[in-house]
Design a protein around this motif. Sequence first.
Motif, PDB file in Angstrom:
ATOM      1  N   LEU A 157      -1.723   7.419   1.208  1.00  0.00           N
ATOM      2  CA  LEU A 157      -0.969   7.202   2.053  1.00  0.00           C
ATOM      3  C   LEU A 157      -1.234   7.081   3.459  1.00  0.00           C
ATOM      4  O   LEU A 157      -0.724   6.175   4.388  1.00  0.00           O
ATOM      5  CB  LEU A 157       0.070   8.533   1.793  1.00  0.00           C
ATOM      6  N   LYS A 158      -2.367   7.817   3.748  1.00  0.00           N
ATOM      7  CA  LYS A 158      -3.118   7.348   5.113  1.00  0.00           C
ATOM      8  C   LYS A 158      -3.626   6.179   5.258  1.00  0.00           C
ATOM      9  O   LYS A 158      -3.342   5.801   6.175  1.00  0.00           O
ATOM     10  CB  LYS A 158      -4.205   8.742   5.346  1.00  0.00           C
ATOM     11  N   GLU A 159      -4.061   5.782   4.241  1.00  0.00           N
ATOM     12  CA  GLU A 159      -4.569   4.271   4.439  1.00  0.00           C
ATOM     13  C   GLU A 159      -3.633   3.321   4.609  1.00  0.00           C
ATOM     14  O   GLU A 159      -3.579   2.254   5.324  1.00  0.00           O
ATOM     15  CB  GLU A 159      -5.422   3.888   2.943  1.00  0.00           C
ATOM     16  N   ALA A 160      -2.369   3.594   3.727  1.00  0.00           N
ATOM     17  CA  ALA A 160      -1.237   2.789   4.098  1.00  0.00           C
ATOM     18  C   ALA A 160      -0.800   2.981   5.503  1.00  0.00           C
ATOM     19  O   ALA A 160      -0.382   1.711   6.250  1.00  0.00           O
ATOM     20  CB  ALA A 160      -0.173   3.064   3.076  1.00  0.00           C
ATOM     21  N   LYS A 161      -0.636   4.093   6.160  1.00  0.00           N
ATOM     22  CA  LYS A 161      -0.291   4.380   7.626  1.00  0.00           C
ATOM     23  C   LYS A 161      -1.174   3.661   8.454  1.00  0.00           C
ATOM     24  O   LYS A 161      -0.889   2.877   9.409  1.00  0.00           O
ATOM     25  CB  LYS A 161      -0.176   5.675   7.531  1.00  0.00           C
ATOM     26  N   LEU A 209       0.732  -1.326  -0.112  1.00  0.00           N
ATOM     27  CA  LEU A 209      -0.179  -0.133  -0.105  1.00  0.00           C
ATOM     28  C   LEU A 209       0.775   1.291  -0.085  1.00  0.00           C
ATOM     29  O   LEU A 209       0.529   2.198  -0.653  1.00  0.00           O
ATOM     30  CB  LEU A 209      -1.009  -0.047   1.056  1.00  0.00           C
ATOM     31  N   PHE A 210       2.078   1.342   0.579  1.00  0.00           N
ATOM     32  CA  PHE A 210       2.721   2.331   0.670  1.00  0.00           C
ATOM     33  C   PHE A 210       3.428   2.666  -0.581  1.00  0.00           C
ATOM     34  O   PHE A 210       3.493   3.742  -1.008  1.00  0.00           O
ATOM     35  CB  PHE A 210       4.037   2.086   1.703  1.00  0.00           C
ATOM     36  N   VAL A 211       3.914   1.614  -1.388  1.00  0.00           N
ATOM     37  CA  VAL A 211       4.501   1.563  -2.562  1.00  0.00           C
ATOM     38  C   VAL A 211       3.460   2.039  -3.575  1.00  0.00           C
ATOM     39  O   VAL A 211       3.813   3.022  -4.639  1.00  0.00           O
ATOM     40  CB  VAL A 211       5.176   0.298  -3.044  1.00  0.00           C
ATOM     41  N   SER A 212       2.148   1.711  -3.584  1.00  0.00           N
ATOM     42  CA  SER A 212       1.107   1.985  -4.524  1.00  0.00           C
ATOM     43  C   SER A 212       0.621   3.276  -4.371  1.00  0.00           C
ATOM     44  O   SER A 212       0.033   3.965  -5.063  1.00  0.00           O
ATOM     45  CB  SER A 212       0.069   0.960  -4.629  1.00  0.00           C
ATOM     46  N   GLY A 222       2.671   9.177  -3.571  1.00  0.00           N
ATOM     47  CA  GLY A 222       2.354  10.460  -3.168  1.00  0.00           C
ATOM     48  C   GLY A 222       0.905  11.040  -2.852  1.00  0.00           C
ATOM     49  O   GLY A 222       0.645  12.062  -2.650  1.00  0.00           O
ATOM     50  N   LYS A 223      -0.170   9.872  -3.099  1.00  0.00           N
ATOM     51  CA  LYS A 223      -1.395  10.515  -3.088  1.00  0.00           C
ATOM     52  C   LYS A 223      -1.707  10.640  -1.695  1.00  0.00           C
ATOM     53  O   LYS A 223      -1.506   9.474  -0.704  1.00  0.00           O
ATOM     54  CB  LYS A 223      -2.394   9.513  -3.625  1.00  0.00           C
ATOM     55  N   PRO A 224      -2.163  11.777  -0.809  1.00  0.00           N
ATOM     56  CA  PRO A 224      -2.285  11.821   0.366  1.00  0.00           C
ATOM     57  C   PRO A 224      -3.307  10.851   1.120  1.00  0.00           C
ATOM     58  O   PRO A 224      -3.156  10.198   2.146  1.00  0.00           O
ATOM     59  CB  PRO A 224      -2.811  13.129   0.762  1.00  0.00           C
ATOM     60  N   ASP A 225      -4.593  10.454   0.395  1.00  0.00           N
ATOM     61  CA  ASP A 225      -5.389   9.712   1.138  1.00  0.00           C
ATOM     62  C   ASP A 225      -4.994   8.200   1.050  1.00  0.00           C
ATOM     63  O   ASP A 225      -5.251   7.445   1.970  1.00  0.00           O
ATOM     64  CB  ASP A 225      -6.865   9.917   0.199  1.00  0.00           C
TER      65      ASP A 225
END
Length: 130
Positions: free
Chosen positions: A96-100, A85-88, A91-94
């Motif tokens: 990136l938040k899902e990955a975090k 998820l981080f790799v995919s 740079g999209k903030p939403d």
Amino acid sequence: MKILNKNKKTFAHIIFLIIFVSMVALPVISLAQDVDGDLSGGATTITNPLKNVNTINGLIKKILIGVIKIGIPIIALALVYSGFLFVSAVGKPDKLKEAKDAFLYTLIGAAILLGSWAIAQLISETVLQL
């Protein structure tokens, strides 16, 4: 509408996980063989894995060992998935938040799993000393 789409995604992820685990587990079960290596279909006995358990303490220990043996590979897969998820996210903030969030929940689950084992060990040792 976003909630409905999120539920569909979650459902799709759960179905994917079930299919993946089935693809990994079913060959192991179907290729099981007798202790002697005999595949002729002779009489096979199933031994009770809990025959040496005589106390509640021992039963809890056996259950926790089983849960940990199942949970650690699931945690590893969840970490790989959150890394994906981080790799995919790219740079999209939403995303990136899902990955975090996925990474955080995976770490919380791992802490609960290993913490429960540590607490059980602590209680077990304390009870045995009494």
